[in-house]
Design a protein around this motif. Structure first.
Motif, short mmCIF file in Angstrom:
data_model
loop_
_atom_site.label_atom_id
_atom_site.label_comp_id
_atom_site.label_asym_id
_atom_site.label_seq_id
_atom_site.Cartn_x
_atom_site.Cartn_y
_atom_site.Cartn_z
N ARG A 181 35.71 33.28 29.28
CA ARG A 181 36.68 34.35 29.03
C ARG A 181 36.40 35.59 29.87
N ASN A 185 38.26 37.43 32.97
CA ASN A 185 39.33 38.41 32.83
C ASN A 185 38.84 39.85 32.98
N THR A 186 37.53 40.02 33.12
CA THR A 186 36.97 41.36 33.34
C THR A 186 36.53 41.56 34.79
N GLU A 210 37.29 41.10 39.08
CA GLU A 210 38.23 40.90 40.17
C GLU A 210 37.52 41.20 41.49
N ASN A 266 43.52 32.87 32.80
CA ASN A 266 43.73 34.25 33.20
C ASN A 266 44.79 34.86 32.27
N LYS A 285 45.78 38.06 32.22
CA LYS A 285 46.28 39.34 32.71
C LYS A 285 47.72 39.61 32.30
#
Length: 551
Positions: free
Chosen positions: A62, A65-66, A68, A543, A545
């Motif tokens: 998970r 998702n933090t 990039e 993802n 987002k």
């Protein structure tokens, strides 16, 4: 905000030497007209939060998702520019110059700079960090020597030119580089925060900052629960719709089922063949293909000389492969959504230049994976005779988990019923959150899972070269090594590179350096009101987002 960009297709890189890419498209619809008022996602996990340090994770789960980086994976499985505004590639295709956006910020408001990438990458290669996936840096200038302990990590060929220009030097052309850089390990890290917290850095949510659409909340972090909230400084914050993602630790699958039925969970994993069969025709059922392969790995340097002599023979390994009914094995353990292996490369990982040919379907020597019991018996008897044996008792290591235990039992049954004189003793092993992929094999036969970390056949084939730390079975073939090296240094995606990779795969399958079994699909029941989730087949799976709930 200026971060609206078109997907950066990897195929185009080969034709962009010395060119700069900088194009825009309109943003997608947010579907706000049908959104529910409550936008809280409840998820389950089997393990508590133990680290937020991207350099120390071999599975991001998970937490992707933090994170990039320069690139991110789009819905087509391709890499598109993310924190990089544009990239310029030199004529030799050995230097990539990335220009970062000037208005990207960490979750604490710090500016994301080129130095954040330099720091993160060098830190990942530092022996004190021991990043599990550090091999992915091979090909970047000096990475090989750093991994071998011949150079310090600060000699890695990456440098910051001012705040917003990142220059990456390569040892040789790498056609698949953008796909690699989409993997979370290549994201930035905030050096100021790391220095500020020292040994505490990334051990708890309050000791970390985030570049992705979500951040881990510093409140409510326990052994049973943690949660993510939107990153207030994320560049595309207006397209982040979920207000909270709860991640709850479940030690009992029965408890997870109970909470899903009670509406306390929005997703539950189907782990058994029985549960898949019961729900596979329901609207809430989904089978997500993922680029991973269940494998049988062979130990050739164990304490028993006769066992080593037997398993060192390609004929013995071919006998084992021909004795396996992969379709039945996968269906009886992971369910009907699993796909029998066609080679080492999973289905759907990589397609041909025109987007029509799947590498997996094109793999040569697929007959080595075909169920042929009579051929298996003939090969096995010959291998036993060559090793001076009439019968043998081998050990089989498997993960102590529901599917793995069932798989081990089914595999033992198939092999011992087909191969004369073979007895197999199962040995369970405990799952560890930070598994050392270079750890020696503990049994003669070993059930393992290998996943592709980027969308190219090389991501699987490179694992079985003589020098790869992932090649724990120590299979060696110098022609194979040479073919993988050729594909690794190819300047572009072209027919020659494709054929080179196919030749390498053929050698691995002819010798069964490792025996692929099947490609499992992850099966779930999901709240049908949840929309907009990007399920990836490579790298990281989910993802959230642009995910949202409809009314």
């Amino acid at each position: 905000m200026k971060h609206w960009i078109i997907p950066f297709l990897i195929i185009l890189v080969g034709g962009l030497a010395g060119c700069t890419q900088n194009t825009t498209v309109n943003s997608t619809s947010d579907s706000k007209g049908v959104m529910a008022q409550r936008q809280t996602l409840d998820l389950a996990t089997g393990n508590p939060l133990t680290t937020l340090d991207t350099d120390k994770m071999d599975q991001f789960g998970r937490l992707n998702n933090t994170i990039e980086g320069l690139y991110q994976t789009n819905r087509d499985g391709q890499a598109q520019l993310a924190l990089a505004q544009r990239v310029k590639v030199n004529a030799a295709k050995t230097t990539y110059t990335f220009t970062l956006w000037k208005d990207s910020y960490w979750s604490n408001g710090d500016l994301i700079t080129a130095q954040n990438f330099v720091y993160a990458w060098r830190r990942a290669l530092d022996p004190r960090t021991k990043a599990p996936d550090a091999d992915l840096f091979r090909g970047i200038q000096n990475a090989k020597q750093i991994l071998a302990g011949q150079l310090p990590a600060d000699q890695l060929g990456v440098q910051a030119q001012g705040k917003f220009k990142l220059i990456v030097h390569l040892d040789h052309p790498m056609a698949e580089l953008p796909q690699r850089l989409a993997y979370p390990l290549f994201g930035p890290q905030n050096q100021r925060i790391a220095k500020k917290f020292g040994k505490k850095y990334a051990t708890k949510p309050e000791y970390q900052v985030y570049a992705g659409p979500f951040m881990v909340s510093s409140h409510g972090d326990t052994r049973q629960h943690w949660h993510m909230v939107p990153n207030p400084h994320y560049w595309d914050r207006k397209h982040v719709y979920l207000t909270r993602i709860n991640v709850n630790v479940y030690r009992s699958q029965a408890k997870a089922w109970h909470d899903y039925r009670a509406g306390k969970l929005d997703e539950v994993r189907l782990l058994t063949k029985k549960s898949v069969k019961a729900y596979e025709y329901k609207n809430s059922y989904t089978a997500r293909p993922y680029s991973r392969m269940i494998l049988l790995n062979y130990r050739r340097n164990g304490p028993n000389v006769h066992h080593n002599q037997l398993l060192a023979q390609s004929q013995a390994r071919l006998a084992i492969s021909h004795a396996i009914n992969r379709k039945t094995l996968g269906r009886n353990t992971y369910g009907s959504a699993s796909l029998p292996a066609q080679g080492i490369v999973p289905a759907g990982l990589s397609r041909g230049l025109r987007g029509t040919a799947d590498f997996a379907a094109s793999q040569p020597h697929q007959k080595t994976l075909k169920y042929q019991p009579k051929v298996a018996q003939r090969e096995w008897r010959a291998a036993l005779k060559r090793a001076g044996l009439t019968h043998v008792t081998l050990t089989l290591s498997y993960l102590d988990a529901t599917n793995s235990q069932s798989l081990a039992k089914q595999l033992i049954k198939q092999l011992t019923q087909t191969l004369p004189g073979l007895t197999i003793k199962p040995q369970a092993r405990v799952w560890q959150l930070t598994t050392d992929r270079s750890a020696p094999l503990t049994s003669d036969l070993n059930l393992t899972t290998q996943r592709a970390q980027y969308a190219d056949p090389l991501s699987m084939l490179s694992l079985y070269t003589s020098t790869s730390t992932a090649n724990t079975g120590h299979w060696r073939n110098f022609t194979y090594d040479d073919l993988v090296a050729q594909a690794s240094t190819a300047p572009a995606f072209n027919t020659h590179r494709w054929k080179t990779l196919l030749k390498a795969d053929g050698i691995l399958m002819q010798q069964q350096g490792v025996t692929p079994l099947f490609q499992p699909a992850s099966t779930y029941l999901i709240n049908p009101h949840l929309n907009g989730v990007q399920f990836n087949t490579v790298g990281t799976q989910s993802n959230f987002k642009e995910a949202y709930f409809v009314k």
